[in-house]
Design a protein around this motif. Structure first.
Motif: not given
Ligand SMILES: Cc1cc2nc3c(=O)[nH]c(=O)nc-3n(C[C@H](O)[C@H](O)[C@H](O)COP(=O)(O)OP(=O)(O)OC[C@H]3O[C@@H](n4cnc5c(N)ncnc54)[C@H](O)[C@@H]3O)c2cc1C
Length: 381
Positions: A60-66, A304-308
């Motif tokens: 959608f044009g964002g940086p898509g970071l975790g 870290w948990m959320i990103d996994r």
């Protein structure tokens, strides 16, 4: 196996945010605080650099970071000023329900808008009569043909007067409590919406905090987020994801308080020597450092948990409760290290103490985090 090292890309993001805080936030923070100035110029610069809307996906044009990337950035920005950073980070809270439950069309329209246009969004759950008790909210919606009609009052809404769209939680029947609540995403300029900025806050004064009245606001069925009746769950899942970010704010404010206090302790002379020579001062500084390290570990673990994709609810509550409470302790001690000067606005530490207090209140108070944690503890017995 795990590692405490961050990647070169994450270090670059951290450095960019640190430089931005030093050059664009710290020089204007006191003025924004005193005059309650909304930081649109600073936010615009942050948006240009890609420091807003961090988790909007690349498609959608964002940086898509975790979440961990976001936390590393927020820590640095909040070192500069938590009020200004509240303004530029609150879009994340509004974007999360869309990330969790939005259709492709909703995500494309609203998340795409954040990525492609300098604008704001707001998350509207709290009401004058319902704060901690989200299931007790009384804003209503009713179905009329193919449309929904919303009525009610939301307050304490971050970025409420500047947002171009809202996520709004409303119930079809208050007696149904959490089962009656649905979430909607809608443009902020619809007929029947009125906003007022709520002024004179204790801290984070640069941030926009608003009351929003919804009077017979009509939205199409496509405004519904997820299924009808899923609103409460969407709100809670949003908090699971956003609470570690309060931990990051706590780290930023607290690290600044420690740095200011340690610097002052080496230059302020009493009894013919720097006050940093006194063990009483040294122990306050050491306790601050211990708390900051502990908040980092809890906050990074939750992220870290959320990103996994792991269930993070309890660790998110640990990070939020510990971070908020420790930040209040640390900033109060920083004022103590400064003595009478700490109580004066000429020095930065009284602002840090005022800004930190909010961390024990929003996105679930420190007591509510303990309710969540204790409920889980007892459920396991
Ligand atoms: C500057 C600011 C920005 C905010 N931004 C947003 C936003 O963008 N969107 C949004 O929706 N909301 C926002 N909020 C609202 C915030 O999340 C609420 O203020 C918070 O959840 C507490 O609700 P309340 O103020 O109604 O306090 P209450 O719920 O009335 O709580 C009062 C006291 O009672 C305690 N308490 C309540 N219930 C219990 C219980 N079961 N057990 C133990 N203690 C309890 C609380 O811990 C607190 O100490 C913001 C608030 C502020 C001040």
């Amino acid at each position: 196996m795990f590692s405490f090292e961050i990647s070169p890309e994450q270090q670059q993001l951290k450095d960019l945010a640190k430089k931005f805080a030093a050059e664009e936030i710290i020089p204007v923070a006191a003025q924004h605080d005193r005059q309650e100035l909304f930081p649109d110029v600073v936010c615009r610069k942050a948006w240009d650099l890609g420091l807003m809307n961090l988790e909007v996906p690349k498609e959608f044009g964002g940086p898509g970071l975790g979440v961990l990337d976001t936390i590393l950035i927020l820590e640095e920005l909040n070192y500069g000023c938590a009020g200004i950073t509240n303004a530029l980070a609150a879009n994340g809270l509004a974007a999360t329900p869309l990330l969790l439950a939005g259709t492709d069309a909703q995500q494309r329209r609203y998340l795409g808008q954040l990525a492609n246009e300098f604008t704001f969004a707001a998350f509207c759950a709290t009401e004058p009569g319902a704060g901690s008790d989200v299931a007790g909210l009384s804003s209503t919606y009713r179905q009329v043909g193919d449309e929904f009609v919303l009525n009610g009052v939301k307050h304490f809404i971050s970025n409420g007067t500047v947002a171009s769209w809202y996520v709004v939680f409303a119930t079809r029947d208050k007696n149904l409590r959490h089962k009656g609540i649905s979430a909607f995403v809608l443009p902020a300029d619809l007929p029947g919406i009125r906003t007022t900025r709520m002024k004179d806050k204790l801290g984070q004064r640069a941030a926009d905090t608003a009351e929003i009245v919804f009077e017979d606001v009509t939205v199409p069925r496509s405004a519904l987020l997820g299924e009808e009746g899923q609103g409460f769950r969407i709100a809670m899942q949003t908090f699971d994801r956003s609470r570690p970010e309060i931990g990051a704010i706590a780290i930023g404010i607290s690290q600044r308080a420690l740095d200011e206090a340690a610097k002052y302790a080496m230059v302020r002379q009493q009894f013919g020597q720097p006050i940093g020579n006194f063990q009483a001062i040294q122990f306050m500084l050491a306790d601050m450092a211990i708390d900051i390290e502990a908040m980092r570990l809890l906050t990074y673990k939750a992220a870290w948990m959320i990103d996994r994709g792991a269930s993070s609810s309890i660790v998110s509550s640990y990070a939020k409760a510990f971070g908020g409470d420790a930040a209040v302790r640390i900033t109060t001690d920083a004022v103590q290290v400064f003595g009478g000067y700490g109580y004066m606005r000429d020095y930065p530490v009284e602002k840090l103490m005022r800004d930190a207090k909010l961390l024990q209140i929003y996105e679930g108070t420190s007591q509510i985090q303990r309710v969540v944690i204790a409920r889980d503890l007892l459920k396991q017995r």
